[in-house]
Design an enzyme around this catalytic site. Structure first.
Site, PDB file in Angstrom:
ATOM      1  N   GLY A 151       0.609  -4.970   0.797  1.00 43.01           N
ATOM      2  CA  GLY A 151      -0.561  -5.048  -0.087  1.00 43.01           C
ATOM      3  C   GLY A 151      -0.267  -5.780  -1.387  1.00 43.01           C
ATOM      4  O   GLY A 151      -1.185  -6.319  -2.018  1.00 43.01           O
ATOM      5  N   ALA A 179       0.870  -1.173   0.000  1.00 43.94           N
ATOM      6  CA  ALA A 179       0.000   0.000   0.000  1.00 43.94           C
ATOM      7  C   ALA A 179       0.907   1.223   0.000  1.00 43.94           C
ATOM      8  O   ALA A 179       2.061   1.150   0.434  1.00 43.94           O
ATOM      9  CB  ALA A 179      -0.881  -0.013   1.242  1.00 43.94           C
TER      10      ALA A 179
HETATM   11  N1  COA Z   1       4.585   3.156  -0.712  1.00 48.09           N
HETATM   12  C1  COA Z   1       4.986   4.319  -1.277  1.00 48.09           C
HETATM   13  N2  COA Z   1       6.104   4.448  -1.981  1.00 48.09           N
HETATM   14  C2  COA Z   1       6.884   3.367  -2.131  1.00 48.09           C
HETATM   15  C3  COA Z   1       6.543   2.124  -1.570  1.00 48.09           C
HETATM   16  C4  COA Z   1       5.332   2.048  -0.836  1.00 48.09           C
HETATM   17  N3  COA Z   1       4.900   0.902  -0.301  1.00 48.09           N
HETATM   18  N4  COA Z   1       7.508   1.227  -1.884  1.00 48.09           N
HETATM   19  C5  COA Z   1       8.418   1.895  -2.611  1.00 48.09           C
HETATM   20  N5  COA Z   1       8.053   3.184  -2.756  1.00 48.09           N
HETATM   21  C6  COA Z   1       8.765   4.253  -3.486  1.00 48.09           C
HETATM   22  C7  COA Z   1       9.948   4.768  -2.699  1.00 48.09           C
HETATM   23  O1  COA Z   1       9.528   5.737  -1.759  1.00 48.09           O
HETATM   24  C8  COA Z   1      10.777   5.359  -3.825  1.00 48.09           C
HETATM   25  O2  COA Z   1      10.196   6.593  -4.205  1.00 48.09           O
HETATM   26  P1  COA Z   1      11.165   7.874  -4.534  1.00 48.09           P
HETATM   27  O3  COA Z   1      12.023   7.408  -5.670  1.00 48.09           O
HETATM   28  O4  COA Z   1      10.188   8.940  -4.914  1.00 48.09           O
HETATM   29  O5  COA Z   1      11.939   8.101  -3.287  1.00 48.09           O
HETATM   30  C9  COA Z   1      10.534   4.390  -4.965  1.00 48.09           C
HETATM   31  O6  COA Z   1       9.318   3.714  -4.674  1.00 48.09           O
HETATM   32  C10 COA Z   1      11.632   3.340  -5.106  1.00 48.09           C
HETATM   33  O7  COA Z   1      11.772   2.678  -3.853  1.00 48.09           O
HETATM   34  P2  COA Z   1      13.172   2.519  -3.080  1.00 48.09           P
HETATM   35  O8  COA Z   1      12.857   2.277  -1.637  1.00 48.09           O
HETATM   36  O9  COA Z   1      14.060   3.657  -3.401  1.00 48.09           O
HETATM   37  O10 COA Z   1      13.742   1.197  -3.758  1.00 48.09           O
HETATM   38  P3  COA Z   1      14.779   0.165  -3.126  1.00 48.09           P
HETATM   39  O11 COA Z   1      15.193  -0.711  -4.238  1.00 48.09           O
HETATM   40  O12 COA Z   1      15.835   0.863  -2.356  1.00 48.09           O
HETATM   41  O13 COA Z   1      13.908  -0.696  -2.070  1.00 48.09           O
HETATM   42  C11 COA Z   1      11.970  -1.918  -1.298  1.00 48.09           C
HETATM   43  C12 COA Z   1      12.868  -1.519  -2.506  1.00 48.09           C
HETATM   44  C13 COA Z   1      10.762  -2.653  -1.846  1.00 48.09           C
HETATM   45  C14 COA Z   1      12.763  -2.831  -0.363  1.00 48.09           C
HETATM   46  C15 COA Z   1      11.551  -0.643  -0.549  1.00 48.09           C
HETATM   47  O14 COA Z   1      11.005   0.270  -1.481  1.00 48.09           O
HETATM   48  C16 COA Z   1      10.510  -0.894   0.519  1.00 48.09           C
HETATM   49  O15 COA Z   1      10.829  -1.410   1.581  1.00 48.09           O
HETATM   50  N6  COA Z   1       9.239  -0.467   0.252  1.00 48.09           N
HETATM   51  C17 COA Z   1       8.188  -0.515   1.237  1.00 48.09           C
HETATM   52  C18 COA Z   1       7.696  -1.926   1.445  1.00 48.09           C
HETATM   53  C19 COA Z   1       6.625  -1.958   2.506  1.00 48.09           C
HETATM   54  O16 COA Z   1       6.844  -1.716   3.683  1.00 48.09           O
HETATM   55  N7  COA Z   1       5.399  -2.282   2.065  1.00 48.09           N
HETATM   56  C20 COA Z   1       4.285  -2.457   2.939  1.00 48.09           C
HETATM   57  C21 COA Z   1       3.464  -1.231   2.973  1.00 48.09           C
HETATM   58  S1  COA Z   1       2.025  -1.525   3.972  1.00 48.09           S
END
Ligand code: COA
Length: 259
Positions: free
Chosen positions: A114, A69
């Protein structure tokens, strides 16, 4: 046929297979409110479109299926709006599960929060070998809210579900397959592998496929045996059953008409 929404790509091929692509690659396909609304619209349209026989759900880009999400929206929620947001997500994912055509998730990267819940709401899951599944909500001080606590428990059992949900750890594609969370892992394109699986499924009787999905999802309810018997009986009166049984006895391939 192809139709595009703001954050979803929707297309169908000549075999009646629709592909729903979650399309916010710059945010790793995170599900914001608008995207959830579009997902509901697209599945309502799929359910009434008789030309569509099966669905692939996948994510744009090669890094993520859906990374959860949208965390920026989660920060705005209070008790009441949080409960409503959870219920809304649950209802939309239920709509996907209730689709009586095979829905296959082609998980092509991160399926977190999500995203894992969306994959679990699909009937079957094919993962690329770089896929990773996880429910990291506890790390945000939350729990899964789009049905994940229920569906993960049903798919992998309470013990493994609790371990994943309480630690928030990610499991890679191979481990996810061993746990029963995904059906198959492919080194190739997950959507193409999903398409091959669907083509095998669609060789069978269309009404039987529909009723089988319905009966299997009643396994969690007391009424499941009754529903199975009712649906079995209904199928016995179809032309497809006559065709399928005749074809077997006559040592030929069946030609199902879905009647
Ligand atoms: N919601 C909003 N934005 C998200 C997102 C989420 N769940 N997951 C990734 N993004 C965004 C990041 O903020 C980033 O945006 P920006 O470029 O404007 O800063 C972009 O997507 C790329 O993500 P980034 O974190 O830079 O990539 P990464 O390769 O370093 O890491 C993940 C990848 C998946 C490990 C990391 O993005 C992550 O942990 N995401 C959240 C996962 C999560 O907790 N999901 C459950 C939500 S309830």
């Amino acid at each position: 046929m192809s139709q595009s929404y703001q954050s979803i790509l929707f297309e169908t091929d000549d075999h009646g297979i629709a592909t729903v692509t979650i399309n916010r690659p710059d945010k790793l396909n995170a599900l914001n409110d608008n995207l959830l609304n579009e997902l509901a619209d697209v599945f309502k349209a799929i359910q009434v479109n008789e030309d569509i026989e099966a669905v692939i759900v996948t994510g744009a880009g090669d890094k993520a299926f859906v990374a959860g999400a949208d965390i920026s929206e989660l920060r705005e929620l209070d008790n009441r709006s949080g409960r409503m947001a959870s219920q809304k997500g649950q209802q939309i994912f239920q709509l996907i599960e209730d689709t009586r055509k095979p829905v296959v998730a082609a998980v092509n990267g991160y399926a977190l929060g999500g995203g894992a819940e969306l994959a679990m709401a699909c009937h079957l899951r094919i993962a690329s070998d770089n896929a990773a599944f996880g429910l990291p909500e506890v790390g945000l001080g939350l729990i899964p809210g789009y049905g994940g606590t229920q569906r993960l428990t049903q798919l992998v059992g309470r013990s493994r579900a609790l371990e994943m949900i309480l630690t928030g750890k990610q499991v890679k594609a191979d481990e996810a397959q061993q746990m029963g969370l995904v059906n198959d892992v492919t080194k190739e394109d997950a959507a193409e592998a999903a398409r091959s699986l669907i083509k095998k499924i669609l060789k069978n009787g269309p009404i039987a496929i529909r009723n089988a999905i319905k009966a299997v999802y009643h396994a969690d309810h007391q009424s499941g045996y009754q529903v199975e018997a009712d649906l079995f009986g209904q199928l016995c009166e179809t032309e497809d059953v006559m065709e399928g049984t005749s074809a077997f006895l006559e040592k030929r391939k069946p030609d199902f008409k879905g009647k």
